[in-house]
Motif scaffolding. Sequence first.
Motif, PDB file in Angstrom:
ATOM      1  N   VAL A  99       0.848  -1.197   0.000  1.00 22.59           N
ATOM      2  CA  VAL A  99       0.000   0.000   0.000  1.00 22.59           C
ATOM      3  C   VAL A  99       0.882   1.245   0.000  1.00 22.59           C
ATOM      4  N   LEU A 100       0.693   2.100  -1.001  1.00 25.29           N
ATOM      5  CA  LEU A 100       1.446   3.357  -1.075  1.00 25.29           C
ATOM      6  C   LEU A 100       0.794   4.459  -0.254  1.00 25.29           C
ATOM      7  N   GLY A 101      -0.520   4.410  -0.174  1.00 22.27           N
ATOM      8  CA  GLY A 101      -1.228   5.452   0.551  1.00 22.27           C
ATOM      9  C   GLY A 101      -2.713   5.345   0.295  1.00 22.27           C
ATOM     10  N   LYS A 102      -3.427   6.365   0.698  1.00 22.01           N
ATOM     11  CA  LYS A 102      -4.880   6.393   0.527  1.00 22.01           C
ATOM     12  C   LYS A 102      -5.261   7.612  -0.283  1.00 22.01           C
ATOM     13  N   GLY A 103      -5.949   7.399  -1.387  1.00 22.18           N
ATOM     14  CA  GLY A 103      -6.402   8.492  -2.226  1.00 22.18           C
ATOM     15  C   GLY A 103      -7.814   8.902  -1.873  1.00 22.18           C
ATOM     16  N   GLY A 104      -8.395   9.784  -2.692  1.00 19.40           N
ATOM     17  CA  GLY A 104      -9.739  10.262  -2.427  1.00 19.40           C
ATOM     18  C   GLY A 104     -10.788   9.175  -2.532  1.00 19.40           C
ATOM     19  N   SER A 105     -10.544   8.154  -3.360  1.00 18.32           N
ATOM     20  CA  SER A 105     -11.538   7.104  -3.573  1.00 18.32           C
ATOM     21  C   SER A 105     -11.183   5.795  -2.887  1.00 18.32           C
ATOM     22  N   GLY A 106      -9.961   5.648  -2.442  1.00 16.92           N
ATOM     23  CA  GLY A 106      -9.555   4.391  -1.824  1.00 16.92           C
ATOM     24  C   GLY A 106      -8.046   4.278  -1.777  1.00 16.92           C
ATOM     25  N   HIS A 107      -7.558   3.073  -1.548  1.00 12.39           N
ATOM     26  CA  HIS A 107      -6.126   2.860  -1.404  1.00 12.39           C
ATOM     27  C   HIS A 107      -5.391   2.928  -2.746  1.00 12.39           C
ATOM     28  N   VAL A 108      -4.104   3.243  -2.645  1.00 16.18           N
ATOM     29  CA  VAL A 108      -3.217   3.248  -3.801  1.00 16.18           C
ATOM     30  C   VAL A 108      -2.155   2.179  -3.557  1.00 16.18           C
ATOM     31  N   TYR A 109      -1.948   1.301  -4.552  1.00 18.69           N
ATOM     32  CA  TYR A 109      -1.034   0.185  -4.399  1.00 18.69           C
ATOM     33  C   TYR A 109       0.141   0.314  -5.375  1.00 18.69           C
ATOM     34  N   LYS A 110       1.273  -0.188  -4.939  1.00 23.54           N
ATOM     35  CA  LYS A 110       2.442  -0.235  -5.810  1.00 23.54           C
ATOM     36  C   LYS A 110       2.399  -1.513  -6.629  1.00 23.54           C
TER      37      LYS A 110
ATOM     38  N   ILE B  71     -13.772   5.721  -9.026  1.00 26.66           N
ATOM     39  CA  ILE B  71     -15.088   5.901  -8.425  1.00 26.66           C
ATOM     40  C   ILE B  71     -15.957   4.686  -8.722  1.00 26.66           C
ATOM     41  N   GLU B  72     -16.941   4.451  -7.878  1.00 25.64           N
ATOM     42  CA  GLU B  72     -17.885   3.367  -8.132  1.00 25.64           C
ATOM     43  C   GLU B  72     -18.812   3.783  -9.265  1.00 25.64           C
ATOM     44  N   VAL B  73     -19.006   2.879 -10.208  1.00 28.23           N
ATOM     45  CA  VAL B  73     -19.747   3.204 -11.430  1.00 28.23           C
ATOM     46  C   VAL B  73     -21.099   2.492 -11.435  1.00 28.23           C
ATOM     47  N   ASP B  74     -22.142   3.247 -11.784  1.00 26.69           N
ATOM     48  CA  ASP B  74     -23.453   2.659 -12.043  1.00 26.69           C
ATOM     49  C   ASP B  74     -23.919   3.193 -13.392  1.00 26.69           C
ATOM     50  N   GLU B  75     -25.131   2.838 -13.791  1.00 26.89           N
ATOM     51  CA  GLU B  75     -25.613   3.249 -15.109  1.00 26.89           C
ATOM     52  C   GLU B  75     -25.643   4.766 -15.248  1.00 26.89           C
ATOM     53  N   ALA B  76     -25.989   5.447 -14.161  1.00 26.04           N
ATOM     54  CA  ALA B  76     -26.100   6.905 -14.215  1.00 26.04           C
ATOM     55  C   ALA B  76     -24.748   7.567 -14.388  1.00 26.04           C
ATOM     56  N   ARG B  77     -23.683   6.906 -13.921  1.00 22.96           N
ATOM     57  CA  ARG B  77     -22.360   7.535 -13.939  1.00 22.96           C
ATOM     58  C   ARG B  77     -21.408   6.884 -14.941  1.00 22.96           C
ATOM     59  N   LYS B  78     -21.897   5.895 -15.660  1.00 21.86           N
ATOM     60  CA  LYS B  78     -21.010   5.194 -16.596  1.00 21.86           C
ATOM     61  C   LYS B  78     -20.435   6.137 -17.646  1.00 21.86           C
ATOM     62  N   GLU B  79     -21.292   6.968 -18.236  1.00 19.24           N
ATOM     63  CA  GLU B  79     -20.815   7.867 -19.282  1.00 19.24           C
ATOM     64  C   GLU B  79     -19.814   8.872 -18.737  1.00 19.24           C
ATOM     65  N   ASP B  80     -20.095   9.408 -17.535  1.00 13.99           N
ATOM     66  CA  ASP B  80     -19.169  10.362 -16.931  1.00 13.99           C
ATOM     67  C   ASP B  80     -17.812   9.713 -16.676  1.00 13.99           C
ATOM     68  N   PHE B  81     -17.835   8.490 -16.152  1.00 10.48           N
ATOM     69  CA  PHE B  81     -16.596   7.795 -15.845  1.00 10.48           C
ATOM     70  C   PHE B  81     -15.787   7.519 -17.110  1.00 10.48           C
ATOM     71  N   THR B  82     -16.438   6.982 -18.130  1.00 12.33           N
ATOM     72  CA  THR B  82     -15.715   6.665 -19.367  1.00 12.33           C
ATOM     73  C   THR B  82     -15.176   7.927 -20.021  1.00 12.33           C
ATOM     74  N   ASN B  83     -15.952   9.018 -19.988  1.00 11.82           N
ATOM     75  CA  ASN B  83     -15.468  10.275 -20.564  1.00 11.82           C
ATOM     76  C   ASN B  83     -14.232  10.779 -19.832  1.00 11.82           C
TER      77      ASN B  83
ATOM     78  N   ASP C 140     -15.520  -4.776  -8.862  1.00 10.60           N
ATOM     79  CA  ASP C 140     -16.690  -3.988  -8.449  1.00 10.60           C
ATOM     80  C   ASP C 140     -16.467  -2.499  -8.647  1.00 10.60           C
ATOM     81  N   VAL C 141     -15.288  -2.019  -8.251  1.00 16.99           N
ATOM     82  CA  VAL C 141     -14.919  -0.618  -8.453  1.00 16.99           C
ATOM     83  C   VAL C 141     -13.690  -0.586  -9.360  1.00 16.99           C
ATOM     84  N   PRO C 142     -13.751   0.126 -10.486  1.00 16.20           N
ATOM     85  CA  PRO C 142     -12.622   0.120 -11.432  1.00 16.20           C
ATOM     86  C   PRO C 142     -11.309   0.523 -10.771  1.00 16.20           C
ATOM     87  N   MET C 143     -10.211  -0.046 -11.267  1.00 15.31           N
ATOM     88  CA  MET C 143      -8.878   0.295 -10.793  1.00 15.31           C
ATOM     89  C   MET C 143      -8.122   0.963 -11.939  1.00 15.31           C
TER      90      MET C 143
END
Length: 366
Positions: free
Chosen positions: A44-55, A70-82, A106-109
């Motif tokens: 573990v390198l540290g903790k970011g705004g959304s979760g842990h950061v790994y080396k 960020i956790e993605v659902d149908e409402a946020r899929k387009e925002d995330f991909t953009n 479950d949550v993109p890395m």
Amino acid sequence: MAHHKRRTNELFRKNGGSVLQELENLRIFTREELKKITKNNSHVLGKGGSGHVYKGILEDGTMVAVKTAIEVDEARKEDFTNEVIIQSQMIHKNIIKLLGCCLEVDVPMLVYEFAPKGNLYDILHGNKANRYQRLRLPLDLRLDIAAESAEGLKYMHSSTNNTIRHGDVKAANILLDEHFMPKISDFGTSMLLSRGEDFTALVVGSMGYIDPVFSQTGLLTQKSDVYSFGVVLLELICRKPTIYNEHCSLVIEFRRAHEKNGSGRAMFDEDIAVMEEDVFVMEEMGRLAIECLEEEVENRPDMKEVAERLVMLRRARNHGQWNYGSPAHHCRKNNFAAALGTDVSRTTSSSTVPLIPAMRQEFPNL
């Protein structure tokens, strides 16, 4: 096995895989590849705004940083991909490079280039887990970090096809490579905004850095990044965190000193505020910080101007050949200050747009 495959395919689609897999400059990692790269998230390198950061280490030995998106659902899929598309297209030496992502979870890395020196906050203010804590930082290196960081933000603001606001500019989000080259990182806050929107109902950020206008209204603009960068400038010349001595605010105390004395010299880092020419450079950085911290948004410079002024200051310092022991010192100092848009004889904190032609006339070799 069939259930596992169906689940993997569902996650891949949910996280925008059908769009992101078409990008040529983005590698899509499988879940198994990611486990191998990070040794099952063992470092573990540290903790970011959304979760842990790994080396992690790629097959060719390249070191990477793997962080939770960020956790993605149908409402946020387009925002995330953009946002991933935009990040993958940001190619600049002062912006951390997005190498790839894993969508079968479950949550993109997200997989980024690795910055071995860590972040600017730890180096400036110390961290027990960081062997570079309280590292000696000469003024030239601090000016380099300021100028190069400003170049990265300028690129984000004006050199891409999209309106990009970082939203969480702070010393901890400025990473440093092995040569102390700064790289802007962590675009989590910008993902809260849909494309074309300026307001967010969820105001997030770091206390001490966040633009008061953004905090009060939810309006996140590029000038919000300018405000936050002004705080970073103060950290570089004062080597104090945003809150120090338990109850002192760096911004408030610096403003108070600047208004009272026309200078922030009383708060400069004593380790580098030794030579007169060094103090003069720090004065210019302090004046620029004060402008960035203007409460009225329209009175703040944009990042293009901020970057230009820092670069000109660095070039003049490197090539000006000032002789501070000579009788002509004060004349040359005043000429240089005029070129930057300031007057060293004044006791006010105001300054104007730098007069670049005047500076080039005074320093023809720049």
